[in-house]
Scaffold this motif. Structure first.
Motif, PDB file in Angstrom:
ATOM      1  N   GLY A  82      -3.386  -4.896  -3.277  1.00  0.00           N
ATOM      2  CA  GLY A  82      -4.479  -4.150  -3.856  1.00  0.00           C
ATOM      3  C   GLY A  82      -4.151  -2.673  -3.958  1.00  0.00           C
ATOM      4  N   PHE A  83      -4.960  -1.969  -4.706  1.00  0.00           N
ATOM      5  CA  PHE A  83      -4.703  -0.555  -4.992  1.00  0.00           C
ATOM      6  C   PHE A  83      -4.631   0.277  -3.708  1.00  0.00           C
ATOM      7  N   ALA A  84      -5.567   0.089  -2.791  1.00  0.00           N
ATOM      8  CA  ALA A  84      -5.589   0.895  -1.569  1.00  0.00           C
ATOM      9  C   ALA A  84      -4.366   0.618  -0.700  1.00  0.00           C
ATOM     10  N   LYS A  85      -4.035  -0.663  -0.516  1.00  0.00           N
ATOM     11  CA  LYS A  85      -2.873  -1.012   0.309  1.00  0.00           C
ATOM     12  C   LYS A  85      -1.582  -0.461  -0.293  1.00  0.00           C
ATOM     13  N   MET A  86      -1.441  -0.573  -1.597  1.00  0.00           N
ATOM     14  CA  MET A  86      -0.229  -0.077  -2.238  1.00  0.00           C
ATOM     15  C   MET A  86      -0.181   1.453  -2.244  1.00  0.00           C
ATOM     16  N   THR A  87      -1.354   2.085  -2.213  1.00  0.00           N
ATOM     17  CA  THR A  87      -1.372   3.538  -2.071  1.00  0.00           C
ATOM     18  C   THR A  87      -0.796   3.936  -0.713  1.00  0.00           C
ATOM     19  N   LYS A  88      -1.178   3.198   0.329  1.00  0.00           N
ATOM     20  CA  LYS A  88      -0.621   3.470   1.661  1.00  0.00           C
ATOM     21  C   LYS A  88       0.896   3.288   1.664  1.00  0.00           C
ATOM     22  N   LEU A  89       1.359   2.226   1.010  1.00  0.00           N
ATOM     23  CA  LEU A  89       2.800   2.003   0.926  1.00  0.00           C
ATOM     24  C   LEU A  89       3.457   3.163   0.190  1.00  0.00           C
ATOM     25  N   GLY A  90       2.826   3.625  -0.878  1.00  0.00           N
ATOM     26  CA  GLY A  90       3.352   4.760  -1.614  1.00  0.00           C
ATOM     27  C   GLY A  90       3.431   6.019  -0.774  1.00  0.00           C
ATOM     28  N   GLN A  91       2.487   6.167   0.160  1.00  0.00           N
ATOM     29  CA  GLN A  91       2.496   7.316   1.071  1.00  0.00           C
ATOM     30  C   GLN A  91       3.634   7.243   2.074  1.00  0.00           C
ATOM     31  N   GLY A  92       4.226   6.056   2.228  1.00  0.00           N
ATOM     32  CA  GLY A  92       5.317   5.898   3.178  1.00  0.00           C
ATOM     33  C   GLY A  92       4.995   5.018   4.366  1.00  0.00           C
ATOM     34  N   LEU A  93       3.783   4.442   4.412  1.00  0.00           N
ATOM     35  CA  LEU A  93       3.412   3.564   5.528  1.00  0.00           C
ATOM     36  C   LEU A  93       3.998   2.172   5.316  1.00  0.00           C
ATOM     37  N   LEU A  94       4.565   1.600   6.382  1.00  0.00           N
ATOM     38  CA  LEU A  94       5.115   0.244   6.315  1.00  0.00           C
ATOM     39  C   LEU A  94       4.235  -0.767   7.041  1.00  0.00           C
ATOM     40  N   ASP A  95       3.271  -0.283   7.805  1.00  0.00           N
ATOM     41  CA  ASP A  95       2.224  -1.119   8.378  1.00  0.00           C
ATOM     42  C   ASP A  95       0.938  -0.681   7.687  1.00  0.00           C
ATOM     43  N   LEU A  96       0.332  -1.560   6.920  1.00  0.00           N
ATOM     44  CA  LEU A  96      -0.779  -1.182   6.058  1.00  0.00           C
ATOM     45  C   LEU A  96      -2.142  -1.379   6.695  1.00  0.00           C
ATOM     46  N   HIS A  97      -2.160  -1.718   7.990  1.00  0.00           N
ATOM     47  CA  HIS A  97      -3.436  -1.911   8.681  1.00  0.00           C
ATOM     48  C   HIS A  97      -4.143  -0.561   8.837  1.00  0.00           C
ATOM     49  N   SER A  98      -5.462  -0.607   8.892  1.00  0.00           N
ATOM     50  CA  SER A  98      -6.252   0.624   8.989  1.00  0.00           C
ATOM     51  C   SER A  98      -5.943   1.412  10.254  1.00  0.00           C
ATOM     52  N   LYS A  99      -5.543   0.712  11.320  1.00  0.00           N
ATOM     53  CA  LYS A  99      -5.245   1.417  12.570  1.00  0.00           C
ATOM     54  C   LYS A  99      -3.987   2.260  12.456  1.00  0.00           C
ATOM     55  N   SER A 100      -3.146   1.957  11.477  1.00  0.00           N
ATOM     56  CA  SER A 100      -1.886   2.687  11.332  1.00  0.00           C
ATOM     57  C   SER A 100      -2.000   3.867  10.373  1.00  0.00           C
ATOM     58  N   GLY A 101      -3.090   3.941   9.650  1.00  0.00           N
ATOM     59  CA  GLY A 101      -3.274   5.048   8.724  1.00  0.00           C
ATOM     60  C   GLY A 101      -4.219   4.675   7.601  1.00  0.00           C
ATOM     61  N   SER A 102      -4.799   5.667   7.000  1.00  0.00           N
ATOM     62  CA  SER A 102      -5.742   5.443   5.913  1.00  0.00           C
ATOM     63  C   SER A 102      -5.188   6.027   4.621  1.00  0.00           C
ATOM     64  N   VAL A 103      -5.881   5.749   3.528  1.00  0.00           N
ATOM     65  CA  VAL A 103      -5.488   6.330   2.248  1.00  0.00           C
ATOM     66  C   VAL A 103      -5.638   7.845   2.329  1.00  0.00           C
ATOM     67  N   ASP A 104      -4.582   8.545   1.988  1.00  0.00           N
ATOM     68  CA  ASP A 104      -4.571  10.004   1.995  1.00  0.00           C
ATOM     69  C   ASP A 104      -5.052  10.483   0.621  1.00  0.00           C
ATOM     70  N   ARG A 105      -6.296  10.933   0.550  1.00  0.00           N
ATOM     71  CA  ARG A 105      -6.860  11.317  -0.736  1.00  0.00           C
ATOM     72  C   ARG A 105      -6.223  12.586  -1.294  1.00  0.00           C
ATOM     73  N   ILE A 106      -5.719  13.434  -0.414  1.00  0.00           N
ATOM     74  CA  ILE A 106      -5.007  14.627  -0.880  1.00  0.00           C
ATOM     75  C   ILE A 106      -3.717  14.202  -1.576  1.00  0.00           C
ATOM     76  N   TRP A 107      -3.022  13.231  -0.974  1.00  0.00           N
ATOM     77  CA  TRP A 107      -1.783  12.698  -1.581  1.00  0.00           C
ATOM     78  C   TRP A 107      -2.111  12.047  -2.923  1.00  0.00           C
ATOM     79  N   LEU A 108      -3.208  11.284  -2.940  1.00  0.00           N
ATOM     80  CA  LEU A 108      -3.594  10.590  -4.170  1.00  0.00           C
ATOM     81  C   LEU A 108      -4.001  11.601  -5.245  1.00  0.00           C
ATOM     82  N   ALA A 109      -4.622  12.679  -4.825  1.00  0.00           N
ATOM     83  CA  ALA A 109      -5.007  13.722  -5.784  1.00  0.00           C
ATOM     84  C   ALA A 109      -3.766  14.359  -6.411  1.00  0.00           C
TER      85      ALA A 109
END
Length: 368
Positions: A266-293
């Motif tokens: 999904g879009f949110a999970k792949m956004t996290k992957l794009g940010q550099g996260l390899l564990d996409l669970h919410s406990k490991s990090g959230s969508v960075d809206r500044i990065w997305l902006a």
């Protein structure tokens, strides 16, 4: 001797209680049943040895003898891990085998049978992994050494209700039919390590390779899995339910390559992957809206959309707003996700692509 309470001692920063694998419980049940078969008395509590050398003891939940066989059962305690087999009764029935046969294994009620190649156990065998098998052989040897028995036995494992529990696992996709697998490498369940899920990812890749499949797809959820299967016409064996563990899947795939790998989500999970996260669970990090902006800025999005992204409640809101304005933000997310995944696969011969979907399963971005 360590008992279950000792082994479950909490360490600083890790308050969750550890538990025991199905393999450890099966080993304790085997030890109790065989000793009862040889001596006429069932040890309770019964000890079991772990691969690392530690010893633990368990209360025997059920015991019976009949027709030259003995059955003992251990209730699995998975500690604080959300394991589907927590509270299940793991039973071992031990009877004499053919002289010189050693220890052989059989699948009883609720224990699966392997039907596809690629798993550590060949097709036709009970789904009892190598480490638990060796643990049970060691338990049989202990009885032989202490009481002078032959050691030629048939160990039949069963888990009442196991077939229903297996429907909540990936066993069917791996070609394990009729019930659960007897798993474990250390004998201990670490809470929230999700070791069973990661194990299923590895075995899924193994089965796909052994089946000659050239293209596999790891998906973050059921919607993206169904969408990517339809997109590429993939068989069920080619589908890897990686969940949030994209890093674990890619690292294993690098060591055990497949010609083509698709990462779908999904879009949110792949956004996290794009940010550099390899564990996409919410406990490991959230969508960075500044990065997305900033990604929207690269896409030449209007200033008000970029500002909206910074204050958006969800990544989905950003996607919807961008789509309405004709901004292909999904494509930019796919490209960023590809870069992260490609770094993990660096040096691998696998061809990689990314597929990003919305919540309805419509593709919103592809790269690779």
């Amino acid at each position: 001797m360590n008992d279950a309470a000792d082994a479950n001692q909490r360490r600083p920063g890790q308050p969750l209680r550890r538990g025991w694998t199905t393999g450890t419980c099966a080993t304790a049940a085997t030890r109790a049943a065989y000793e009862a078969l040889v001596t006429g008395e069932c040890p309770d509590p019964v000890e079991a040895g772990l691969p690392g050398g530690a010893r633990v003891s368990f209360a025997v939940a059920v015991f019976e003898t009949f027709d030259g066989a003995a059955t003992a059962g251990i209730v699995k305690d998975a500690g604080d891990d959300p394991d589907v087999t927590h509270g299940a009764l793991i039973k071992a029935t031990v009877r004499a085998g053919t002289p010189g046969s050693g220890v052989t294994f059989a699948a009883g009620e609720g224990v699966g049978t392997v039907t596809k190649p690629g798993l550590p156990i060949p097709p036709g065998e009970p789904a009892i992994n190598p480490v638990p098998r060796e643990m049970m052989r060691a338990a049989v040897r202990e009885v032989v050494e202490r009481f002078g028995a032959s050691g030629d036995v048939i160990v039949e494992l069963s888990i009442p209700g196991g077939e229903a529990l297996a429907a909540r696992t990936l066993n069917a996709r791996l070609g394990i039919v009729g019930g659960l697998s007897i798993l474990g490498t250390t004998g201990i369940v670490v809470p929230y390590s999700c070791a069973a899920w990661i194990h299923s990812i590895y075995r899924g890749i193994d089965v796909a390779r052994a089946s000659g499949i050239k293209h596999i797809a790891g998906s973050t959820g059921s919607t993206s899995e169904m969408a990517v299967q339809k997109l590429y016409g993939l068989s069920e064996t080619a589908l890897i339910d990686m969940g949030d563990f994209v890093g674990g899947m890619l690292k294993y795939a690098k060591r055990h390559p497949v010609p083509r790998i698709t990462i779908a989500g999904g879009f949110a999970k792949m956004t996290k992957l794009g940010q550099g996260l390899l564990d996409l669970h919410s406990k490991s990090g959230s969508v960075d809206r500044i990065w997305l902006a900033e990604l929207l800025r690269e896409a030449d999005a209007p200033a008000d959309l970029i500002e909206l992204c910074r204050d958006a409640n969800t990544a989905l809101q950003v996607l919807r707003e961008a789509e309405q304005r004709g901004i292909p933000i999904g494509q930019f997310v796919a490209r960023a996700a590809w870069k992260t995944a490609a770094q993990v696969l660096d040096g691998s011969p696998s061809v990689l692509d990314i597929a990003v979907f919305d919540r309805e399963g419509k593709i919103v971005g592809r790269w690779g």
